[in-house]
Design a protein around this motif. Structure first.
Motif, short mmCIF file in Angstrom:
data_model
loop_
_atom_site.label_atom_id
_atom_site.label_comp_id
_atom_site.label_asym_id
_atom_site.label_seq_id
_atom_site.Cartn_x
_atom_site.Cartn_y
_atom_site.Cartn_z
N ARG A 17 0.87 -1.18 0.00
CA ARG A 17 0.00 0.00 0.00
C ARG A 17 0.90 1.22 0.00
NH1 ARG A 17 -4.81 0.13 3.83
NH2 ARG A 17 -5.66 -0.98 2.05
N LEU A 18 0.71 2.07 -1.02
CA LEU A 18 1.53 3.26 -1.17
C LEU A 18 0.81 4.48 -0.63
CD1 LEU A 18 2.81 2.61 -4.81
CD2 LEU A 18 3.98 2.11 -2.66
N GLY A 19 1.58 5.41 -0.10
CA GLY A 19 1.05 6.68 0.38
C GLY A 19 0.90 7.65 -0.79
N PRO A 20 0.38 8.84 -0.53
CA PRO A 20 0.16 9.83 -1.58
C PRO A 20 1.44 10.22 -2.33
CG PRO A 20 -0.90 10.52 0.46
CD PRO A 20 -0.10 9.30 0.78
N GLY A 22 3.84 8.15 -2.97
CA GLY A 22 4.36 6.97 -3.66
C GLY A 22 5.26 6.10 -2.81
N ASN A 23 5.37 6.40 -1.53
CA ASN A 23 6.21 5.60 -0.63
C ASN A 23 5.39 4.49 0.03
OD1 ASN A 23 4.91 7.87 0.60
ND2 ASN A 23 5.88 7.26 2.51
N PRO A 24 6.02 3.34 0.31
CA PRO A 24 5.31 2.24 0.96
C PRO A 24 4.84 2.62 2.36
CG PRO A 24 7.35 1.46 -0.02
CD PRO A 24 7.38 2.96 -0.07
N MET A 25 3.59 2.30 2.67
CA MET A 25 3.02 2.55 3.99
C MET A 25 2.78 1.24 4.74
SD MET A 25 2.52 5.90 4.03
CE MET A 25 1.30 6.15 5.26
N ALA A 26 2.39 0.19 4.01
CA ALA A 26 2.11 -1.11 4.60
C ALA A 26 2.38 -2.20 3.57
CB ALA A 26 0.66 -1.19 5.08
N ILE A 27 2.76 -3.38 4.07
CA ILE A 27 3.09 -4.50 3.20
C ILE A 27 2.35 -5.73 3.71
CG2 ILE A 27 4.96 -5.99 2.36
CD1 ILE A 27 6.76 -3.40 3.12
N ASP A 30 2.76 -13.05 3.71
CA ASP A 30 2.54 -14.28 4.46
C ASP A 30 1.32 -14.18 5.38
OD1 ASP A 30 3.22 -16.92 5.00
OD2 ASP A 30 4.48 -16.38 6.72
N GLY A 31 0.25 -13.52 4.89
CA GLY A 31 -0.98 -13.41 5.65
C GLY A 31 -0.96 -12.37 6.75
N ARG A 32 0.13 -11.61 6.85
CA ARG A 32 0.25 -10.57 7.89
C ARG A 32 0.42 -9.21 7.23
NH1 ARG A 32 4.85 -12.19 11.99
NH2 ARG A 32 4.01 -10.37 13.03
N ILE A 33 0.03 -8.18 7.98
CA ILE A 33 0.24 -6.82 7.52
C ILE A 33 1.37 -6.21 8.34
CG2 ILE A 33 -0.75 -4.52 7.32
CD1 ILE A 33 -3.29 -5.78 6.43
N TRP A 34 2.36 -5.71 7.63
CA TRP A 34 3.52 -5.08 8.25
C TRP A 34 3.43 -3.58 7.96
CZ3 TRP A 34 7.08 -8.13 10.83
CH2 TRP A 34 6.93 -9.50 10.65
N LEU A 35 3.45 -2.77 9.01
CA LEU A 35 3.37 -1.31 8.84
C LEU A 35 4.77 -0.73 8.76
CD1 LEU A 35 0.56 -0.51 11.41
CD2 LEU A 35 0.36 -0.80 8.94
N VAL A 36 4.97 0.16 7.80
CA VAL A 36 6.26 0.83 7.67
C VAL A 36 6.38 1.82 8.83
CG1 VAL A 36 7.66 2.36 6.23
CG2 VAL A 36 6.31 0.53 5.17
N GLN A 95 3.31 -5.25 -9.73
CA GLN A 95 3.61 -6.31 -8.79
C GLN A 95 4.93 -6.04 -8.05
OE1 GLN A 95 4.74 -10.24 -10.45
NE2 GLN A 95 2.85 -10.89 -9.44
N TRP A 96 4.87 -6.13 -6.72
CA TRP A 96 6.05 -5.94 -5.90
C TRP A 96 6.60 -7.30 -5.47
CZ3 TRP A 96 8.50 -1.44 -4.88
CH2 TRP A 96 7.81 -0.27 -5.18
#
Length: 104
Positions: A17-20, A22-27, A30-36, A95-96
């Motif tokens: 998930r990219l922020g306004p 264009g930087n990553p905010m969340a990834i 493996d079924g988990r959400i990792w917050l930047v 795709q990342w």
């Protein structure tokens, strides 16, 4: 198999998930959400694709076919220590790929 610091050579498709800006905010991996972690500085750079190996043909105006986008970010998961994710996105791809995970 899950990518881990013990097996960093494997790449995995992840959702980013990219922020306004264009930087990553969340990834999602493996079924988990990792917050930047907003308190750490992310690294962002580009490399060039070896287009002569991929033999991509393109029409005029089709876009940038050679710039590979990279991000190195610090992430936090629920009940998890700070980790470093290195991400890569091929030219013209949405795709990342998760290149590596490092425990801090």
């Amino acid at each position: 198999m899950t990518i881990s610091s013990e097996a960093p050579a494997r790449t995995h498709i992840v959702q980013v998930r990219l922020g306004p800006a264009g930087n990553p905010m969340a990834i999602r991996h493996d079924g988990r959400i990792w917050l930047v972690d907003p308190d750490t500085a992310s690294q962002h750079w580009f490399t060039r694709d070896s287009w002569w190996h991929t033999r991509r043909n393109a029409t005029v105006g089709s876009g940038n076919l050679v710039s590979v986008e990279h991000w190195r970010v610090q992430v936090l998961g629920s009940n998890s220590a700070l980790r470093t994710f290195e991400l890569r996105r091929a030219p013209l791809s949405e795709q990342w790929l998760l290149e590596s995970i490092t425990d801090n």
